[in-house]
Every structure is written in C-alpha cells, then in structure tokens.
Design a protein around this motif. Structure first.
Motif, PDB file in Angstrom:
ATOM      1  N   ASP A  87      38.743  47.225  56.770  1.00  0.00           N
ATOM      2  CA  ASP A  87      39.524  47.425  55.551  1.00  0.00           C
ATOM      3  C   ASP A  87      38.703  48.297  54.632  1.00  0.00           C
ATOM      4  O   ASP A  87      37.478  48.166  54.598  1.00  0.00           O
ATOM      5  N   SER A  88      39.356  49.160  53.875  1.00  0.00           N
ATOM      6  CA  SER A  88      38.554  49.985  52.971  1.00  0.00           C
ATOM      7  C   SER A  88      38.386  49.262  51.639  1.00  0.00           C
ATOM      8  O   SER A  88      39.131  48.354  51.298  1.00  0.00           O
ATOM      9  N   PHE A  89      37.364  49.698  50.909  1.00  0.00           N
ATOM     10  CA  PHE A  89      37.097  49.108  49.589  1.00  0.00           C
ATOM     11  C   PHE A  89      38.056  49.653  48.538  1.00  0.00           C
ATOM     12  O   PHE A  89      38.088  49.155  47.430  1.00  0.00           O
ATOM     13  N   ILE A  90      38.776  50.710  48.895  1.00  0.00           N
ATOM     14  CA  ILE A  90      39.469  51.417  47.816  1.00  0.00           C
ATOM     15  C   ILE A  90      40.659  50.655  47.253  1.00  0.00           C
ATOM     16  O   ILE A  90      41.373  49.951  47.958  1.00  0.00           O
ATOM     17  N   SER A  91      40.817  50.823  45.979  1.00  0.00           N
ATOM     18  CA  SER A  91      41.931  50.212  45.285  1.00  0.00           C
ATOM     19  C   SER A  91      42.427  51.240  44.268  1.00  0.00           C
ATOM     20  O   SER A  91      41.742  51.531  43.292  1.00  0.00           O
ATOM     21  N   PRO A  92      43.591  51.833  44.540  1.00  0.00           N
ATOM     22  CA  PRO A  92      44.077  52.917  43.669  1.00  0.00           C
ATOM     23  C   PRO A  92      44.381  52.404  42.259  1.00  0.00           C
ATOM     24  O   PRO A  92      44.838  51.272  42.097  1.00  0.00           O
ATOM     25  N   THR A  93      44.119  53.231  41.269  1.00  0.00           N
ATOM     26  CA  THR A  93      44.435  52.852  39.890  1.00  0.00           C
ATOM     27  C   THR A  93      45.768  53.487  39.512  1.00  0.00           C
ATOM     28  O   THR A  93      46.187  54.473  40.129  1.00  0.00           O
ATOM     29  N   PRO A  94      46.443  52.947  38.481  1.00  0.00           N
ATOM     30  CA  PRO A  94      47.748  53.507  38.081  1.00  0.00           C
ATOM     31  C   PRO A  94      47.641  54.975  37.669  1.00  0.00           C
ATOM     32  O   PRO A  94      48.582  55.732  37.801  1.00  0.00           O
ATOM     33  N   GLU A  95      46.458  55.371  37.202  1.00  0.00           N
ATOM     34  CA  GLU A  95      46.304  56.758  36.741  1.00  0.00           C
ATOM     35  C   GLU A  95      46.152  57.728  37.909  1.00  0.00           C
ATOM     36  O   GLU A  95      46.003  58.931  37.718  1.00  0.00           O
ATOM     37  N   GLY A  96      46.142  57.231  39.125  1.00  0.00           N
ATOM     38  CA  GLY A  96      45.989  58.130  40.277  1.00  0.00           C
ATOM     39  C   GLY A  96      44.565  58.212  40.776  1.00  0.00           C
ATOM     40  O   GLY A  96      44.265  58.966  41.696  1.00  0.00           O
ATOM     41  N   GLY A  97      43.677  57.449  40.171  1.00  0.00           N
ATOM     42  CA  GLY A  97      42.292  57.439  40.635  1.00  0.00           C
ATOM     43  C   GLY A  97      42.072  56.307  41.624  1.00  0.00           C
ATOM     44  O   GLY A  97      43.018  55.763  42.202  1.00  0.00           O
ATOM     45  N   VAL A  98      40.818  55.985  41.823  1.00  0.00           N
ATOM     46  CA  VAL A  98      40.524  54.918  42.770  1.00  0.00           C
ATOM     47  C   VAL A  98      39.265  54.179  42.325  1.00  0.00           C
ATOM     48  O   VAL A  98      38.351  54.777  41.764  1.00  0.00           O
ATOM     49  N   ILE A  99      39.253  52.881  42.523  1.00  0.00           N
ATOM     50  CA  ILE A  99      38.001  52.149  42.333  1.00  0.00           C
ATOM     51  C   ILE A  99      37.673  51.416  43.641  1.00  0.00           C
ATOM     52  O   ILE A  99      38.551  51.178  44.464  1.00  0.00           O
ATOM     53  N   MET A 100      36.401  51.119  43.782  1.00  0.00           N
ATOM     54  CA  MET A 100      35.962  50.450  44.996  1.00  0.00           C
ATOM     55  C   MET A 100      35.868  48.960  44.701  1.00  0.00           C
ATOM     56  O   MET A 100      35.116  48.555  43.815  1.00  0.00           O
ATOM     57  N   GLU A 101      36.619  48.162  45.444  1.00  0.00           N
ATOM     58  CA  GLU A 101      36.667  46.733  45.158  1.00  0.00           C
ATOM     59  C   GLU A 101      36.322  45.885  46.375  1.00  0.00           C
ATOM     60  O   GLU A 101      36.650  46.241  47.497  1.00  0.00           O
ATOM     61  N   PHE A 102      35.704  44.765  46.085  1.00  0.00           N
ATOM     62  CA  PHE A 102      35.408  43.814  47.159  1.00  0.00           C
ATOM     63  C   PHE A 102      35.193  42.466  46.474  1.00  0.00           C
ATOM     64  O   PHE A 102      34.247  42.292  45.715  1.00  0.00           O
ATOM     65  N   SER A 103      36.094  41.540  46.714  1.00  0.00           N
ATOM     66  CA  SER A 103      36.041  40.292  45.959  1.00  0.00           C
ATOM     67  C   SER A 103      35.303  39.207  46.738  1.00  0.00           C
ATOM     68  O   SER A 103      35.093  39.320  47.958  1.00  0.00           O
ATOM     69  N   GLY A 104      34.967  38.156  46.026  1.00  0.00           N
ATOM     70  CA  GLY A 104      34.350  36.999  46.665  1.00  0.00           C
ATOM     71  C   GLY A 104      35.254  36.427  47.745  1.00  0.00           C
ATOM     72  O   GLY A 104      34.797  35.982  48.791  1.00  0.00           O
ATOM     73  N   LYS A 105      36.542  36.469  47.468  1.00  0.00           N
ATOM     74  CA  LYS A 105      37.498  35.945  48.430  1.00  0.00           C
ATOM     75  C   LYS A 105      37.466  36.760  49.725  1.00  0.00           C
ATOM     76  O   LYS A 105      37.518  36.216  50.823  1.00  0.00           O
ATOM     77  N   GLU A 106      37.370  38.081  49.550  1.00  0.00           N
ATOM     78  CA  GLU A 106      37.319  38.938  50.736  1.00  0.00           C
ATOM     79  C   GLU A 106      36.025  38.743  51.527  1.00  0.00           C
ATOM     80  O   GLU A 106      35.982  38.950  52.726  1.00  0.00           O
TER      81      GLU A 106
END
Ligand code: ADP
Ligand code: MG
Length: 708
Positions: A87-106
């Motif tokens: 799975d990729s870390f990427i999480s698109p933002t509403p503005e069209g950008g992207v942040i890298m996410e990885f939660s404790g749950k994941e």
C-alpha cells in the motif's frame, strides 16, 4: 552492484541501515514511548493505540527518508513462502496535493485479501477474512529493488476468530510457553531472570547455477529441481579442475549478498563451499527464534534476487540434482535468559551444572517422545529425496551427545563413579562436571539432532522451508517436559536428589534416542528399528502425525494449535505435496514428449541412414556396433514413450479424485505418480548417456554443476 567497496563504505556504516532496529527506535522515539515499546516486546504490557501512533509516525518518517513510497505487512502463509501486499503512504489532499500518511492502526493491523492463501478450510468454516498483526519483536525494514523502496512490517496472520493462518503465530505461542516453563525451572535454582527466549541460528545451504543454462531447463525453473539428468562418471573429480572459476563468481555473489543482508541488519557471518560442486552455505549469528525465522525467509528472498542480478539462479530446493549432495538447513537451537545466560552451556559452578543437566534431560525426553512430530516438521517433497531415500541423512530422529556426555549420564544412572573436573566423584549440585568438548573436529555430522557443546543442531530441516514449524514443534515438545520437571522441582524438599532422580529416570526411559555412531550406515536403520525408534520415510506418511491423539493433546494443552488448526494444516500440507509432485510430473512429460523423444528420433534416423548408406557403399560390411546402439536407443525411446503415456493416464486418474480426500490424493501422487516418474526418468537418463552431446536438448549436469 559490482561497485561495492567496503573501504569507501565500511560495514559499520551500512550495517542495519535498512532496519528499524533498537538503535533507530531509541534515537527516534520519545523516551517514554521507547520504554513502553520495550515493555511490549518483553510481553509485560499490551500495545496501546497511542504508542502505536507514535511508533508508526517515526517509522514512516524513517522509511520516507530512505525513499520509501509504500509499506507492506509481511507474513508467512502456510505455503512456507512469504506474502506481502503493498500500500502506498500517499493520501491526496482536497487541494490536489498529497501527504504521506501511516497510522498506528495501519502499523498494528492489516487486512490482506486472505482468500488466496491456503487455510485448509479454516476460513471457510469460520470467517471469510483474516488479518495480519505486527510482531513487535521482529524489526521492520525497508527493501530497495526495481519497484522502489518499501517498508516491510513483519506480522503474524490470524483469522478473525483467532485461528493461526500462518507459520508465525504458532511459533510465537510456542516461544512463550517454553520460556514460561524454563523460567519456572530457573526460579527453583534461585535465578533472577525474568524472561527466557528460544535462540536460533539457521545455516542455509544452496546451489548456484548459471542463469542462461538454467533458463534452458524447464524443470529447474518451474520445479526447482532437475527431473532428468545424470552425473558424469567422473563428475565429482572435476571439482578441483573447475574450482577457480566457480569460486570467483560465487565470491562475487557472496559479496553482494553480504552487502544486502548487512544493510538489513542480517548478520551473515560465515560462508563457505559445501560438499557438492556449486553448493555453498551461509550462516547468520543466532538471535531470538521469531526474528531468526523472519530473517531466514528474508535471506532466501535476497539470495534469489542477488543471484538473478548476477545472471545466476540460486537453488534452494533440497535435491536439485540426483547423485550429488542435497541441501538442508541446520537449525541451531538453544534457550537463553534476558540476563544473557545460555541454558545449554554447562556452567562454571556445580549449581549451573545441575541446572544444565535438567534442561538437557528435558530435551532428551522431549525429542524421544515427540520424535515423529519433529520428523514431520522437517517434511516436504524435496526432503523426501534426502530423508530415508537413497541419500543420507536418515529419516530417523536420534540425538548425538558425544561419548563423554553419554558416558556421564550412563554412569550416573548406574550409580557408578563419575570423575569431576577436579578428579573427585560427581555429586549433582556439589561438584563440577568434567569439561565437555566443544565443537570437536570429529563431532558427529551424521546426526539429525546433535549437541554441539552449548546448543543443539537440528539438521533435518529442509533448505527451502521455513524454520518456523520445526522450532514450533521443538519448543512445544521441550516446554511440555520442562512443565513436568518444574512441577517436580517446585515440590521438592531435596532439589539435588530430585535432579539426580530426573537424570536417572529420563536416561533409563529415553536413552534409546541417543546415538553417537554413524547415522548414515545401514546398520543404524536396523538398530533404530530394534530400539523402537520411528523411521518415517516420506512426507505423506509423516503428515498424519499432526492429527494423532498425542499430537493434538500436546498442542492443545499449551494452546499452540487446536485440533481444527492441526487438521487444516494437514490438509494444506497434503495439498502442497500433491501440487509439487504434479508440477514435477508435468515438467517431465513436457521434457520427455517435446524434447527428449524428438531428439532421440533424430538420432535414430541418423543412425539408420548411416547404416543404410554404409551398407550401400560397402555391401556385406559388419555394422554390429551401430546396430546395437540403434537398438538400445530405440528401446529406450520406446520405454520413454510408454512410461510417458502411462504417467499421463495415471495423472488423469488422480486428477479425477475427490478434492476433499487430500490424504488419498497425496498417497496416489507418492505411490503411483512419483513411482512412474522414477521409471520415466530411468529411460530419459539412459538416453542421455547414449546420445551425442550436440543432440541432447538440455544443459547437462556437467554444465549446470561445473560451469559458473
Ligand atoms: P558450526 O561449527 O556448526 O558452524 P558455529 O558455532 O559457527 O558452529 O554456529 C553455527 C550456528 O549456530 C551459527 O548460526 C551460530 O550463530 C549458531 N549458534 C551459536 N550459538 C547459539 C545459541 N546459543 N543458540 C542458537 N544458535 C547458536
Ligand atoms: Mg553447523
């Protein structure tokens, strides 16, 4: 990668750089969180969501700095291989950008599409899906390859109702249990240890083959072993001749392999040539069994990748070539305390000696009682070519202790005088055992389960398999006896007398499993039988051991595996055996019908036309030699054709069997399919020895084993 230069990048700079190990955690986690993780690792507290969040955050940052874009929960399904879903870390933002996410749950929990992994019906009867759970005691790591950089999280794979779906869960459970009962024993000796872990160092044997040659062998590529092929009569002796060039390519491989493993924090320590040509071994430094099991799987993956990069193929199969030694895995096993004491190290004082004897006797008893289960834990179709077949080692479990240690136990049991380190008489708990030889040069290499001074070496383990199952069985078996001995010691009013009784009783009833002689001799097979030791000569005969009452009782008592889990595993193992033989049989048919027979036909035509033209040119000429060859080739080709047709019809019959009858199917594969394959092979191999080299359609053993 041939630019690896350990002067420019010293080993200490790269070692573990791709492992999210203790050093990294200490550096990157807030102190309080780090301490919490250590407690979770020790098993004293449970992992909370809050702690997981912080660890996940640090892990993600660390991985992204290494260039990671994806993460995967990495697990060991019952195939014996490893599985992953990226799975990729990427999480698109509403503005069209992207942040890298990885939660404790994941981090803690993943939900792979479990339906494609074998479960032996467990998920069908219980719950459709399973999940993977982070193994906090096995470090996460990043892997760099053509697909990029990925964060790997070692996990255990469990169904929603809690059944083990992998090889790791039972291993972790068994480590807990053996640790718990070992600790009870230690307490009776007044130890201040808080934890006992199983330590394992797995020596891995393998073959290297040139990739271009291997590519022309469908059997090597798809089944991992040659289903046709003969050793040249003088093959083994050629070893020296070709040694120089073999060494160079293998050394290049080992250098890059070391580099890749060291980056992952895998302590590849020793490497050397093995007995067979193009056969080698790599050994890491031991560590806790779960991490060792993960790292051995990872090592096998890395070995294959590095070999491919260097235009070679790394063969991990137990028997890639008939007529030369096969490959195994030597599972070095011991128990160690959190205070750093190896429990199989005879100590420096009488107390430690006594404690050592208790653990030793527990292992002897466990191995004797549960020998068939240990044997089964090492069973796979590849190992069938080694254990109990025409190649040593035998399929009989026995223990090598060495003459000195056996002699001491024997004398103690008979109330005979045993000399001590200082020449007095041995009295358990009061005097020191004489010094035991460690790592003798003449130590027995033919024993499947050998005491090597401060650990046991289980040498039956298959080279391609996971070490998780053998260690699970060993841990559980030993735990059951430690449990019993702990009970005796805890209620004892005279501990030294109790230990003396344990030694005597155990030796009296279980010394039949001790054998210091040549395990490869035919005499041993007869003697083992007269001692009543099991000799289970095939995987198909071994698998039913798992579901016998003594086995179910053992694994259920210690909550390692339930009856349902054992039954599902047996189903999967039968199925895997059948699939493997089926692939090999198909490979044989493909090679026989589409390559060997046409080649033989060409040769037959050539021979006949030579004979005809010679007769035309010189009427009355004697053509005995050519005619004899023509006949022989023609006969073998006929034999090959017949056997191939018979194999096909047997396969059709077996494929029609009821899928649910996994044991019957596996038996048919062993008794009918495999038996016919052996017959087919004889004809093919005979043709290989008769036909001109340039007409033979495949690279030969000569090419595969000596050209590198
Ligand atoms: P060998 O002569 O068999 O090569 P080594 O001492 O080199 O013997 O050990 C072989 C393997 O055994 C290595 O992987 C090593 O780390 C491992 N080993 C050594 N001590 C222990 C132990 N206490 N527990 C588990 N494995 C061990
Ligand atoms: Mg060894």
């Amino acid at each position: 990668m041939n630019t690896i230069d350990f002067i420019k990048t010293p080993v200490n700079e790269i070692y573990g750089c791709n492992s999210f190990n203790d050093i990294v955690m200490r550096e990157r986690l807030p102190k309080s969180i780090y301490k919490e993780v250590k407690k979770v690792q020790k098993g004293t507290v449970a992992l909370t969501q809050d702690v997981a969040e912080v660890v996940a955050y640090a892990m993600k940052d660390w991985a992204i700095e290494k260039g990671a874009t994806h993460f995967t929960h990495w697990f060991q399904p019952l195939t014996g291989l490893t599985a992953e879903k990226h799975d990729s870390f990427i999480s698109p933002t509403p503005e069209g950008g992207v942040i890298m996410e990885f939660s404790g749950k994941e981090l803690i929990k993943g939900e792979p599409d479990a339906s494609s992994f074998p479960s032996g019906g467990l998920r069908v009867t219980f719950e459709a899906r399973g999940y993977t759970a982070w193994d906090v005691n096995s470090p996460a790591f990043v892997v760099e390859d053509i697909s990029g950089v990925t964060l790997y999280i070692p996990t255990a794979f469990i169904s929603y109702t809690g059944e083990a779906l992998d090889k790791k869960v039972p291993l972790l459970r068994s480590m807990d249990v053996v640790g718990k009962h070992a600790l009870r024993i230690l307490k009776t000796f007044g130890s201040d240890a808080e934890q006992v872990t199983t330590t394992v160092g797995a020596e891995q044997e393998y073959f290297l083959v040139d990739k271009e040659l291997a590519d022309e062998r469908p059997d090597l590529l798809l089944a991992g072993r040659t289903v046709f092929g003969t050793m040249p009569a003088k093959g083994q002796e050629m070893d020296d001749h070709y040694f120089g060039s073999i060494k160079e390519r293998a050394a290049t491989f080992m250098k890059e392999l070391n580099y890749e493993l060291w980056k992952l924090g895998i302590s590849a320590k020793t490497q050397h040539n093995e007995v067979a040509p193009n056969q080698f071994e790599i050994a890491p430094i031991f560590e806790s069994a779960n991490a060792a099991a993960d790292k051995n799987q990872l090592t096998m993956n890395v070995m294959k990748k590095v070999a491919t990069r260097q235009n070679m193929v790394c063969l991990l199969h137990e028997k890639p070539f008939s007529g030369v030694n096969g490959s195994g895995k030597h599972n070095n096993w011991s128990l160690s305390t959190d205070t750093g004491v190896n429990l199989l190290e005879p100590g420096e004082n009488p107390q430690d000696n006594a404690q050592f004897l208790v653990f030793l006797m527990a292992i002897i008893k466990a191995v004797d009682i549960y020998a068939p289960l240990l044997r089964t834990s090492a069973a796979n179709s590849g190992n069938d070519h080694r254990l109990g077949a025409n190649e040593a080692p035998p399929a009989i479990i026995s223990i090598f202790l060495g003459d000195q240690l056996s002699g001491i136990l024997e004398s103690l049991t008979k109330d005979e005088k045993v000399p001590t380190a200082t020449g007095e008489e041995l009295e358990i708990g009061f005097t020191l055992l004489p010094k035991l030889p460690k790592d003798l040069t003449d130590r027995n290499r033919t024993s499947p389960f050998a005491f090597t001074g401060n650990k046991f070496e289980f040498r039956m383990v298959p080279s391609s398999g996971s070490i998780a199952t053998p260690n699970t069985v060993l841990n559980t078996a030993v735990a059951s006896v430690l449990d019993e001995f702990a009970g005796l010691l805890e209620s004892s009013s005279d501990i030294n007398k109790t230990i003396t009784d344990i030694v005597k009783e155990t030796y009296k009833h279980h010394s039949k499993v001790i054998f210091n002689g040549n395990g490869y001799s035919d005499d041993w097979i007869a003697e083992a039988e007269s001692r009543g030791l099991a000799n289970i000569t095939s995987t198909v005969a071994a698998i039913p051991e798992y579901t016998k009452p003594y086995s179910v009782e053992l694994f259920e008592k210690y909550n390692i595996l339930s009856r349902a889990e054992l039954e599902s595993r047996s189903y999967v193992y039968f199925e895997r055996y059948s699939q493997q033989i089926n692939i090999e049989a198909n490979m044989m048919l493909e090679m026989a019908d589409r390559h060997i027979l046409p080649a033989a036909a060409t040769y037959i035509t050539e021979l006949s036309s030579t004979i005809i033209s010679a007769r035309e040119a010189s009427p009355g000429i004697q053509m005995n030699a050519l005619e004899a060859t023509l006949n022989e080739v023609n006969n073998s080709a006929g034999g090959l054709h017949t056997a191939s047709a018979e194999l096909k019809s047997i396969l059709e019959k077996v494929r029609d069997m009821d899928e649910e009858e996994s044991q019957e199917i596996a038996e048919a594969y062993r008794d009918e399919v495999f038996a016919k394959m052996e017959e087919l092979r004889l004809h093919g191999d005979k043709l290989e020895t008769m036909m001109p080299a340039e007409l033979w359609p495949f690279p030969t053993y000569m090419d595969l084993l000596f050209r590198l």
